[in-house]
Motif scaffolding. Structure first.
Motif, PDB file in Angstrom:
ATOM      1  N   GLU A  17     -33.949 -10.524  30.565  1.00 17.72           N
ATOM      2  CA  GLU A  17     -33.422  -9.166  30.661  1.00 17.72           C
ATOM      3  C   GLU A  17     -34.204  -8.194  29.779  1.00 17.72           C
ATOM      4  O   GLU A  17     -34.389  -7.036  30.147  1.00 17.72           O
ATOM      5  CB  GLU A  17     -31.928  -9.159  30.311  1.00 17.72           C
ATOM      6  CG  GLU A  17     -31.055  -9.864  31.339  1.00 17.72           C
ATOM      7  CD  GLU A  17     -31.282  -9.348  32.743  1.00 17.72           C
ATOM      8  OE1 GLU A  17     -31.086  -8.136  32.971  1.00 17.72           O
ATOM      9  OE2 GLU A  17     -31.664 -10.146  33.625  1.00 17.72           O
ATOM     10  N   GLY A 156     -26.321 -17.236  33.895  1.00 19.90           N
ATOM     11  CA  GLY A 156     -26.006 -16.276  34.954  1.00 19.90           C
ATOM     12  C   GLY A 156     -25.011 -15.214  34.518  1.00 19.90           C
ATOM     13  O   GLY A 156     -25.123 -14.050  34.909  1.00 19.90           O
ATOM     14  N   LEU A 157     -24.054 -15.599  33.699  1.00 23.74           N
ATOM     15  CA  LEU A 157     -23.057 -14.639  33.227  1.00 23.74           C
ATOM     16  C   LEU A 157     -23.640 -13.676  32.201  1.00 23.74           C
ATOM     17  O   LEU A 157     -23.340 -12.482  32.216  1.00 23.74           O
ATOM     18  CB  LEU A 157     -21.859 -15.383  32.627  1.00 23.74           C
ATOM     19  CG  LEU A 157     -20.983 -16.153  33.607  1.00 23.74           C
ATOM     20  CD1 LEU A 157     -20.052 -17.100  32.863  1.00 23.74           C
ATOM     21  CD2 LEU A 157     -20.175 -15.201  34.495  1.00 23.74           C
ATOM     22  N   LYS A 159     -26.757 -12.673  31.899  1.00 22.39           N
ATOM     23  CA  LYS A 159     -27.618 -11.708  32.587  1.00 22.39           C
ATOM     24  C   LYS A 159     -26.761 -10.608  33.248  1.00 22.39           C
ATOM     25  O   LYS A 159     -27.090  -9.423  33.162  1.00 22.39           O
ATOM     26  CB  LYS A 159     -28.487 -12.429  33.619  1.00 22.39           C
ATOM     27  CG  LYS A 159     -29.634 -13.225  33.016  1.00 22.39           C
ATOM     28  CD  LYS A 159     -30.382 -14.045  34.066  1.00 22.39           C
ATOM     29  CE  LYS A 159     -31.144 -13.182  35.046  1.00 22.39           C
ATOM     30  NZ  LYS A 159     -32.303 -12.504  34.430  1.00 22.39           N
ATOM     31  N   SER A 160     -25.677 -11.005  33.874  1.00 23.51           N
ATOM     32  CA  SER A 160     -24.797 -10.017  34.500  1.00 23.51           C
ATOM     33  C   SER A 160     -24.144  -9.119  33.453  1.00 23.51           C
ATOM     34  O   SER A 160     -23.983  -7.910  33.668  1.00 23.51           O
ATOM     35  CB  SER A 160     -23.720 -10.715  35.328  1.00 23.51           C
ATOM     36  OG  SER A 160     -24.293 -11.404  36.431  1.00 23.51           O
ATOM     37  N   ARG A 163     -26.445  -6.386  32.251  1.00 25.53           N
ATOM     38  CA  ARG A 163     -26.657  -5.340  33.257  1.00 25.53           C
ATOM     39  C   ARG A 163     -25.410  -4.500  33.520  1.00 25.53           C
ATOM     40  O   ARG A 163     -25.495  -3.445  34.150  1.00 25.53           O
ATOM     41  CB  ARG A 163     -27.130  -5.972  34.570  1.00 25.53           C
ATOM     42  CG  ARG A 163     -28.467  -6.673  34.444  1.00 25.53           C
ATOM     43  CD  ARG A 163     -28.991  -7.129  35.796  1.00 25.53           C
ATOM     44  NE  ARG A 163     -30.197  -7.942  35.659  1.00 25.53           N
ATOM     45  CZ  ARG A 163     -30.996  -8.285  36.656  1.00 25.53           C
ATOM     46  NH1 ARG A 163     -30.720  -7.872  37.897  1.00 25.53           N
ATOM     47  NH2 ARG A 163     -32.064  -9.037  36.452  1.00 25.53           N
ATOM     48  N   ASP A 164     -24.258  -4.961  33.056  1.00 24.68           N
ATOM     49  CA  ASP A 164     -23.009  -4.249  33.317  1.00 24.68           C
ATOM     50  C   ASP A 164     -22.942  -2.969  32.494  1.00 24.68           C
ATOM     51  O   ASP A 164     -23.427  -2.920  31.362  1.00 24.68           O
ATOM     52  CB  ASP A 164     -21.818  -5.152  32.987  1.00 24.68           C
ATOM     53  CG  ASP A 164     -20.547  -4.692  33.657  1.00 24.68           C
ATOM     54  OD1 ASP A 164     -19.931  -3.729  33.152  1.00 24.68           O
ATOM     55  OD2 ASP A 164     -20.154  -5.274  34.681  1.00 24.68           O
ATOM     56  N   TYR A 188     -31.000 -15.964  38.833  1.00 29.15           N
ATOM     57  CA  TYR A 188     -29.681 -15.899  39.474  1.00 29.15           C
ATOM     58  C   TYR A 188     -28.728 -15.147  38.560  1.00 29.15           C
ATOM     59  O   TYR A 188     -28.892 -15.095  37.339  1.00 29.15           O
ATOM     60  CB  TYR A 188     -29.136 -17.305  39.781  1.00 29.15           C
ATOM     61  CG  TYR A 188     -28.868 -18.149  38.552  1.00 29.15           C
ATOM     62  CD1 TYR A 188     -27.589 -18.227  37.991  1.00 29.15           C
ATOM     63  CD2 TYR A 188     -29.888 -18.888  37.953  1.00 29.15           C
ATOM     64  CE1 TYR A 188     -27.344 -18.999  36.872  1.00 29.15           C
ATOM     65  CE2 TYR A 188     -29.643 -19.672  36.837  1.00 29.15           C
ATOM     66  CZ  TYR A 188     -28.373 -19.720  36.298  1.00 29.15           C
ATOM     67  OH  TYR A 188     -28.128 -20.490  35.174  1.00 29.15           O
ATOM     68  N   LEU A 189     -27.748 -14.513  39.169  1.00 34.76           N
ATOM     69  CA  LEU A 189     -26.696 -13.784  38.463  1.00 34.76           C
ATOM     70  C   LEU A 189     -25.346 -14.327  38.920  1.00 34.76           C
ATOM     71  O   LEU A 189     -25.197 -14.774  40.061  1.00 34.76           O
ATOM     72  CB  LEU A 189     -26.764 -12.285  38.758  1.00 34.76           C
ATOM     73  CG  LEU A 189     -28.059 -11.559  38.399  1.00 34.76           C
ATOM     74  CD1 LEU A 189     -28.035 -10.147  38.974  1.00 34.76           C
ATOM     75  CD2 LEU A 189     -28.254 -11.504  36.901  1.00 34.76           C
ATOM     76  N   PRO A 191     -20.967 -13.491  38.930  1.00 31.35           N
ATOM     77  CA  PRO A 191     -19.994 -12.411  38.739  1.00 31.35           C
ATOM     78  C   PRO A 191     -19.188 -12.595  37.464  1.00 31.35           C
ATOM     79  O   PRO A 191     -18.823 -13.722  37.100  1.00 31.35           O
ATOM     80  CB  PRO A 191     -19.110 -12.509  39.989  1.00 31.35           C
ATOM     81  CG  PRO A 191     -19.255 -13.922  40.449  1.00 31.35           C
ATOM     82  CD  PRO A 191     -20.648 -14.333  40.095  1.00 31.35           C
ATOM     83  N   LEU A 192     -18.878 -11.477  36.795  1.00 33.11           N
ATOM     84  CA  LEU A 192     -18.147 -11.537  35.533  1.00 33.11           C
ATOM     85  C   LEU A 192     -16.636 -11.643  35.734  1.00 33.11           C
ATOM     86  O   LEU A 192     -15.912 -11.910  34.771  1.00 33.11           O
ATOM     87  CB  LEU A 192     -18.452 -10.283  34.705  1.00 33.11           C
ATOM     88  CG  LEU A 192     -19.902 -10.079  34.271  1.00 33.11           C
ATOM     89  CD1 LEU A 192     -20.031  -8.754  33.519  1.00 33.11           C
ATOM     90  CD2 LEU A 192     -20.390 -11.231  33.413  1.00 33.11           C
ATOM     91  N   SER A 237     -13.607 -15.602  33.482  1.00 35.25           N
ATOM     92  CA  SER A 237     -13.222 -14.223  33.177  1.00 35.25           C
ATOM     93  C   SER A 237     -11.832 -14.228  32.547  1.00 35.25           C
ATOM     94  O   SER A 237     -10.844 -14.555  33.204  1.00 35.25           O
ATOM     95  CB  SER A 237     -13.223 -13.373  34.450  1.00 35.25           C
ATOM     96  OG  SER A 237     -12.771 -12.072  34.172  1.00 35.25           O
TER      97      SER A 237
END
Length: 324
Positions: A17, A156-157, A159-160, A163-164, A188-189, A191-192, A237
């Motif tokens: 990132e 993956g989490l 990285k997401s 970007r959030d 790969y990403l 979802p949070l 989450s």
């Protein structure tokens, strides 16, 4: 696919990132030359330099506040707490600034900040280094809360989360950093806001997260040998809770066991029970069983420390109780 330690998976996420977006930087104690207390930022200083890998004094309230200010200017800070317990010193900044500024500014500011670091009960780290702060932060409006549990979802989490455009509190368990797993070489990403169905089943829904995911999986072979068919869900989450996935599972099994390392009083499990009773009470055939840590400061003594948290044999006993 490459077999990767969890601390390396987190480091890869930060590296990718930072390489992808020049506004991403990391700030905290010993994150630079030392490479982080658990080596999540190892070697990043030599690649990105002092202005993007910022070593700070021991002043959590100050550098967290500075990072929030940087986020207002459209930078993307990652705050590392050497131990998440220390971020209680920055509670005001996280609650009154990170969580609320987007709202109190009428949407003029976004706060794209990740606050991450190790937490949970380790091995004789003492009470002040063994806190589980997820319940502390869950009541704060404006925050997203994520608890990773494997190298794959950690990368993956994270990285997401970076970007959030919202503040994300990202929990890593101190005893999972050396966990290894095959993860994809390609980007790969994840979802949070989604739970993961770790195993499908029909007898009972077991809701868990972080290190307790692995305690549930340790109990699984015995349960299968005894003929039980549990469905295991890793919450991931913690705010917002993925009540759709949870609800679909309850409609199938009609029974729920919650396994957490959080304290019982006011913990994540308490909120889960409230939400399940509000939304799915008529689907339940049995009262919800909650397995939580003892409501005491975590002892330094190793045997006493182990007695405060949940173990696989207790999960097996709970399944027996709910399915008898």
């Amino acid at each position: 696919m490459t077999k990767t330690f969890m601390f390396d998976a987190l480091r890869e996420a930060i590296d990718e990132e930072m390489d992808h977006d020049p506004t991403v930087f990391i700030i905290g104690e010993d994150v630079g030359h030392y490479g982080g207390s658990y080596k999540v930022t190892k070697d990043l200083h030599s690649k990105y330099g002092d202005l993007r890998i910022l070593d700070t004094p021991i002043a959590e309230n100050t550098f967290t506040g500075m990072a929030i200010g940087a986020a207002i200017t459209k930078l993307r800070p990652i705050v590392e707490g050497m131990n998440m317990s220390f971020l209680l010193l920055a509670f005001n900044q996280i609650a009154n600034n990170a969580g609320m500024l987007r709202y109190t500014s009428g949407g003029n500011f976004t706060i794209p900040i990740v606050i991450r670091g190790p937490g949970g009960v380790g091995r004789q780290l003492g009470a002040e280094h063994s806190q589980r702060l997820e319940a502390y932060f869950q009541a704060i409006p404006g925050l997203k809360i994520v608890a990773c549990s494997t190298p794959y979802n950690a990368k993956g989490l994270l990285k997401s989360a970076i970007r959030d455009n919202n503040p994300v509190v990202f929990f890593e368990h101190v005893l999972l950093y050396n966990l290894q797993e095959q993860i994809p070489d390609e980007e790969y990403l994840l979802p949070l806001d989604k739970a993961e169905i770790v195993r499908s089943g029909k007898d009972v829904t077991i809701l868990t997260y972080s290190r307790m995911r692995h305690h549930v999986l340790q109990a699984l072979p015995n349960l299968l040998k005894e003929g039980y068919d549990p469905e295991i869900i890793d919450l991931i989450s913690l705010k917002p809770l993925d009540m759709q996935t949870i609800g679909e599972s309850i409609k199938k099994t009609h029974k729920v066991i919650i396994v957490e390392e959080c304290m019982k009083t006011g913990g994540i499990g308490a909120e889960l029970i409230a939400r399940i009773n509000e939304l799915y009470f008529e689907q339940l055939d049995h009262s919800i069983i909650r397995l939580s840590s003892q409501d005491i400061p975590t002892p330094y003594n190793g045997q006493l420390e182990q007695a405060t948290v949940i173990h696989p044999y207790q999960i097996i006993q709970a399944v027996h109780q709910i399915l008898k």
